[in-house]
Design a protein around this motif. Structure first.
Motif: not given
Lengths: 435, 435
Positions: B150-176
């Motif tokens: 979205r070249p004209d509105t790169p940040l969505l209206p919620n971005y500066k109000h909500v620390p946007i997050g989502y759930h990820g997958r724990a089982s596929s986390i691996r060490p370096s």
């Protein structure tokens, strides 16, 4: 139909009082769970009528052997170890339990002391849930929700190609009976210039099928569609509580987060694939013009018997209904045949990029709505976006859930020539949020 | 600045060869992890220079007591139990380790035999990760990504109000160090009428800070912003591998799924809040016109010292660079000060609706890009959406990652008057997908 044996015989009778003709747990069901007798430690059990048979005690009494014993030995503290063993030991245990609990069983006298009245027991989550994934396979739900946002194009272009899913929160999954606290969060009323923080005013349920993962796969090793069923250890009901006002404000661009992660309720019994074998059906034909699944999601056997015919019901118990002495009111009736993708397709898709599933992981189907208003699996659909209230026999109306409301999900397999079996309740009451 | 003590004294010297002036692990750092000596069982350890001190052995030798001993006793099989104890025992252990490892320590002779050469050890995930959540707090990243869509509105209206997050997958986390297999999945090339299935052609890294949860909270009991820091047990580097072509096709409307869940790599050492105390800074002022955080995210102490000044770096090692005998090439330099929300704000937000965090849960910050092209934390940003290749000293060019490429994330705290400390490597090589 594959995998039918004498444990499915509708003529089988059980010596446990009330088991024959039990709405959920006759001898043809035999679901697995984790329970505690009052003042006792959690242990594996099997539901039979209104009783629970203590599996470790059965093992200690020498009443199971071989593969069936291996299944019991692997159970506890959660059933993860049992789920990991796959179909062989699980079926062996089912066969043995069916023999032991039968009318005329020579072991009746040794089995009876190992039964607990279910009403005197606590039920726990049946397994430690490593990861929880929620899908979106109810196509009528996707259309209903989509229509609220995009009247002209309710389904996005990917829907009929991709079994859409996202990761959910495992830590907040609770068994039936635990109250659910109304969440607070950021919402942005349409007329407001800025968001506000407070209790959700649009709290909703979602009627879903839960899928328990059995053996699982190693990272980087996809599960083929043909092998996918062997990684499914059972099923439950799942209420994916949703705060619609929080969801609407937060979900762009990364999906639902706090709108869903405050609670998920599941029915505590794992209904096995063996118990559900009579209720397998062919995958309903896709409407004309729908694309065929890509090859990694296509399998002849899955097409032939990968779907389920299970009746689903949502009941609501409100303060008004309780005060009037009325029973919970059925607000929706649906069926698992409204799933656009089979459970095997969900497993194949989830792993096609190499993601590893582990024993005890849980998948949610997504809300399973039918095609009409009476079969909507969530209030936001049934009230057309919170605009047309549901009227209850108590005179109450609901757009969304109020404090004190109790949501009960039920499911049954019913088919001529077979005993009906049920999932047991997935029930929880909404309680007010904090100060 | 709070919580500085003599363990931060830059004049401290350590008797372990190579520890003084070590790029990552001088005596002022003392990060915690799980390691195995060759042919030994996994155990808790602390990194010191190029060595690892065996913590259970330290306990067995009677070299720790009181609260410090309690911390070691709680460690293992993962560090979850230690993380759960919170700051008191963790600080006590740090103080004791600093004494024991110091030049002139009277216990040197008893400590030295408990050191292992790190090069001869395997490093594991430091804790069992129950749930993994990924945030999106790099505002330059959000703008860069948003601009592609979205070249004209790169940040969505919620971005500066909500620390946007989502759930990820724990089982596929691996060490370096563990290789990452290129995922296959559905993608839809712009010119194609239908999606195709195959290996991702737009494989990318994401430079993130990982946050380890300590004590956690009960379901339904939010953590206040003032208490949030006490629930953070440490930090790591996190590479949120992303398949951009899979992501673009699948992510509507529920967010990224298979595009991210095939692998996440983390650095194996938990850098404690104590070690990072010298690198705390005030939260950078929000640009004029940005909204103030809602009260549940606002705290004076957090504003005063809730951010970090940590230098971040992404290096790329390619087959061409290796063949030319050249070192990994730095493709990006950034800093944790580019996080729009503090780590305490992430914890307060995550729990504000009642979601429970548990010891060993992991949060990702989201990609931390700086304001210019040289500080982009992902290739899709650095190449402006896969259009402007990065040129390497080997003559190679990259739009996205190729098989054989190795991505290395680094982080350092550097401040006048203090010893520099680092996070150690977060490194993994891309290997070709299936058949």
């Amino acid at each position: 139909m594959a995998n039918l044996d004498h444990t499915h015989d509708p003529a089988l009778r059980c010596f446990v009082p009330g088991a024959d003709g039990h709405a959920d747990f006759p001898i043809q069901n035999l679901p697995l769970g984790m329970f505690s007798p009052r003042d006792g430690a959690p242990r594996a059990g099997v539901a039979i009528g209104d009783h629970i048979l203590d599996l470790p005690a059965l093992l200690a009494a020498g009443l199971v052997s071989g593969e069936a014993a291996r299944a019991v030995e692997a159970a506890g503290p959660g059933l993860n170890g049992l789920l990991a063993l796959g179909a062989g030991p699980r079926r062996a245990l089912r066969l043995r339990l069916s023999e032991l609990l039968r009318e005329g069983s020579p072991e009746r006298g040794r089995v009876e002391p190992l039964l607990h009245a279910a009403a005197a027991c606590d039920l726990h989550l049946p397994a430690r849930i490593g990861d929880y994934t929620d899908f979106y396979v109810g196509i009528h739900h996707a259309e209903n929700i989509g229509r609220l946002f995009r009247p002209d194009t309710p389904l996005l272009p990917n829907y009929k190609h991709v079994p859409i899913g996202y990761h959910g929160r495992a830590s907040s999954i609770r068994p039936s009976g635990m109250p659910v606290r109304r969440p607070s969060g950021q919402t942005k009323p349409a007329e407001a210039a800025a968001p506000v923080f407070g209790p959700s005013r649009r709290l909703d349920y979602e009627l879903e099928l839960g899928i328990w993962i059995g053996p699982g796969n190693d990272l980087g090793e996809p599960v083929s569609i043909g092998a996918a069923s062997s990684h499914i250890a059972g099923f439950c009901l799942l209420n994916d509580w949703s705060a619609r006002d929080i969801q609407a404000w937060e979900y762009q661009p990364l999906g639902p987060f706090l709108a869903k992660n405050f609670a998920t309720t599941i029915s505590p019994w794992i209904i096995t694939p063996e118990a559900l074998a009579p209720f397998r059906i062919a995958q309903p034909p896709r409407p004309d013009g729908d694309p065929a699944p890509l090859p990694y999601l296509a399998d002849e056997a899955d097409q032939r018997e990968g779907a389920f015919d299970l009746a689903l019901e949502v009941l609501l118990a409100t303060p008004g209904l309780r005060a009037a002495g009325r029973p919970p009111f059925p607000v929706a009736r649906s069926n698992t045949r409204h799933m656009y993708w089979t459970v095997a397709q969900l497993v194949a898709h989830h792993t096609c990029g190499g993601c590893n599933l582990q024993p005890g992981d849980l998948l949610g189907s997504g809300t399973i709505s039918g095609p009409d208003l009476e079969s909507c699996g969530s209030l936001v659909e049934a009230t057309r976006g919170g605009r047309q209230p549901i009227r209850l026999p108590s005179g109450e109306e609901r757009l969304f859930l109020e404090d004190g409301d109790e949501v009960i999900l039920r499911a049954w397999g019913r088919r001529a020539g077979f005993a009906a079996i049920g999932f047991g309740e997935c029930r929880a009451r909404v309680v007010g949020g904090g100060p």
